[in-house]
Design a protein around this motif. Structure first.
Motif, PDB file in Angstrom:
ATOM      1  N   LEU A  30       0.828  -1.205   0.000  1.00  0.00           N
ATOM      2  CA  LEU A  30       0.000   0.000   0.000  1.00  0.00           C
ATOM      3  C   LEU A  30       0.865   1.258   0.000  1.00  0.00           C
ATOM      4  O   LEU A  30       0.621   2.191  -0.773  1.00  0.00           O
ATOM      5  CB  LEU A  30      -0.917  -0.013   1.226  1.00  0.00           C
ATOM      6  CG  LEU A  30      -2.146   0.895   1.174  1.00  0.00           C
ATOM      7  CD1 LEU A  30      -3.065   0.480   0.048  1.00  0.00           C
ATOM      8  CD2 LEU A  30      -2.869   0.873   2.504  1.00  0.00           C
ATOM      9  N   THR A  34       1.605   3.239  -3.548  1.00  0.00           N
ATOM     10  CA  THR A  34       1.150   4.627  -3.669  1.00  0.00           C
ATOM     11  C   THR A  34       2.277   5.523  -4.163  1.00  0.00           C
ATOM     12  O   THR A  34       2.078   6.370  -5.046  1.00  0.00           O
ATOM     13  CB  THR A  34       0.627   5.132  -2.315  1.00  0.00           C
ATOM     14  OG1 THR A  34      -0.432   4.270  -1.866  1.00  0.00           O
ATOM     15  CG2 THR A  34       0.122   6.547  -2.420  1.00  0.00           C
ATOM     16  N   LEU A  37       2.949   4.652  -7.871  1.00  0.00           N
ATOM     17  CA  LEU A  37       1.927   5.216  -8.755  1.00  0.00           C
ATOM     18  C   LEU A  37       2.100   6.724  -8.919  1.00  0.00           C
ATOM     19  O   LEU A  37       1.883   7.264 -10.003  1.00  0.00           O
ATOM     20  CB  LEU A  37       0.533   4.907  -8.220  1.00  0.00           C
ATOM     21  CG  LEU A  37       0.003   3.492  -8.444  1.00  0.00           C
ATOM     22  CD1 LEU A  37      -1.415   3.373  -7.922  1.00  0.00           C
ATOM     23  CD2 LEU A  37       0.059   3.109  -9.911  1.00  0.00           C
ATOM     24  N   ALA A  38       2.477   7.394  -7.839  1.00  0.00           N
ATOM     25  CA  ALA A  38       2.714   8.840  -7.940  1.00  0.00           C
ATOM     26  C   ALA A  38       3.866   9.130  -8.896  1.00  0.00           C
ATOM     27  O   ALA A  38       3.779  10.028  -9.742  1.00  0.00           O
ATOM     28  CB  ALA A  38       3.003   9.414  -6.561  1.00  0.00           C
ATOM     29  N   PHE A 169      -1.724  -2.592  -8.797  1.00  0.00           N
ATOM     30  CA  PHE A 169      -1.886  -2.044  -7.449  1.00  0.00           C
ATOM     31  C   PHE A 169      -3.253  -2.407  -6.874  1.00  0.00           C
ATOM     32  O   PHE A 169      -3.360  -2.868  -5.737  1.00  0.00           O
ATOM     33  CB  PHE A 169      -1.702  -0.523  -7.478  1.00  0.00           C
ATOM     34  CG  PHE A 169      -2.000   0.144  -6.171  1.00  0.00           C
ATOM     35  CD1 PHE A 169      -1.055   0.149  -5.159  1.00  0.00           C
ATOM     36  CD2 PHE A 169      -3.222   0.758  -5.944  1.00  0.00           C
ATOM     37  CE1 PHE A 169      -1.322   0.754  -3.945  1.00  0.00           C
ATOM     38  CE2 PHE A 169      -3.499   1.380  -4.736  1.00  0.00           C
ATOM     39  CZ  PHE A 169      -2.543   1.370  -3.732  1.00  0.00           C
ATOM     40  N   TRP A 170      -4.314  -2.217  -7.671  1.00  0.00           N
ATOM     41  CA  TRP A 170      -5.648  -2.481  -7.147  1.00  0.00           C
ATOM     42  C   TRP A 170      -5.931  -3.973  -7.003  1.00  0.00           C
ATOM     43  O   TRP A 170      -6.696  -4.374  -6.112  1.00  0.00           O
ATOM     44  CB  TRP A 170      -6.707  -1.797  -8.014  1.00  0.00           C
ATOM     45  CG  TRP A 170      -6.769  -0.335  -7.708  1.00  0.00           C
ATOM     46  CD1 TRP A 170      -6.394   0.688  -8.512  1.00  0.00           C
ATOM     47  CD2 TRP A 170      -7.200   0.256  -6.481  1.00  0.00           C
ATOM     48  NE1 TRP A 170      -6.558   1.890  -7.871  1.00  0.00           N
ATOM     49  CE2 TRP A 170      -7.056   1.666  -6.627  1.00  0.00           C
ATOM     50  CE3 TRP A 170      -7.690  -0.246  -5.287  1.00  0.00           C
ATOM     51  CZ2 TRP A 170      -7.396   2.544  -5.605  1.00  0.00           C
ATOM     52  CZ3 TRP A 170      -8.021   0.639  -4.275  1.00  0.00           C
ATOM     53  CH2 TRP A 170      -7.877   2.022  -4.444  1.00  0.00           C
TER      54      TRP A 170
END
Length: 198
Positions: A30, A34, A37-38, A169-170
């Motif tokens: 997580l 995150t 992804l950023a 990610f999801w």
């Protein structure tokens, strides 16, 4: 004397994997996901901006060599700025327009190293002309149809990587809690002597 019937064998429940490593992995993914992804989003946006610039500048830009004309100092600061004179060709064949562009700054009185006598500038021929990139002579490339195609490929790759990253990610963000819950339930049942039927 009759023989006693054999005692029924007690079936030991199988050992189940603990669920806590899954939850630790979930928290790590997580946080790391995150951040990743950023970064992928920033890379995608940078690729999009680069493509927009390439499309806008193709046919309206030129690489020119400027000649060092002056070195100025910033008042109150130990900083110097170089200035280069650049001759911009007239589109109608008239005389060149001489424009002065800043070639960068250095700290120190005097500067730690001499500014180069010449510097390359990628100039967009707006009114007035503006510099969008600069560097040592020979290090600045012009904007061409080929560089536009390269920027389009870079944009497509960056966007694909970002979409794949979001999907992965999801999947992990949704799947790991389910796995952790299932392992916890199985372990709880095993601890209570209940052998789950799977």
């Amino acid at each position: 004397m009759s023989a006693l019937p054999p005692l029924p064998s007690i079936r030991k429940p199988p050992r189940r994997l603990p669920s806590w490593p899954v939850w630790v992995l979930f928290v790590v993914i997580l946080i790391a996901g995150t951040i990743a992804l950023a970064l992928l989003g920033v890379n995608k946006d940078a690729a999009a901006n680069g493509l927009d610039f390439q499309r806008d500048a193709v046919g309206r830009s030129i690489v020119l060599t400027g000649t060092l004309s002056n070195v100025g100092t910033t008042s109150g600061l130990p900083k110097t700025t170089s200035y280069y004179e650049v001759a911009i060709p007239d589109a109608d064949g008239g005389p060149d327009e001489i424009v002065t562009f800043s070639g960068g700054e250095q700290w120190g009185f005097p500067p730690s190293k001499d500014y180069p006598a010449e510097r390359s500038f990628l100039v967009v021929t707006d009114d007035p002309p503006r510099v969008v990139k600069q560097g040592a002579v020979g290090s600045v490339d012009p904007v061409t149809d080929e560089t536009v195609r390269d920027a389009e490929r870079a944009m497509a790759i960056a966007q694909t990587v970002w979409v794949v990253g979001v999907v992965i990610f999801w999947i992990l963000a949704a799947g790991l809690p389910v796995l952790g819950t299932v392992l916890a339930v199985l372990r709880h049942r095993t601890r209570n002597g209940v052998v789950p039927r799977i």
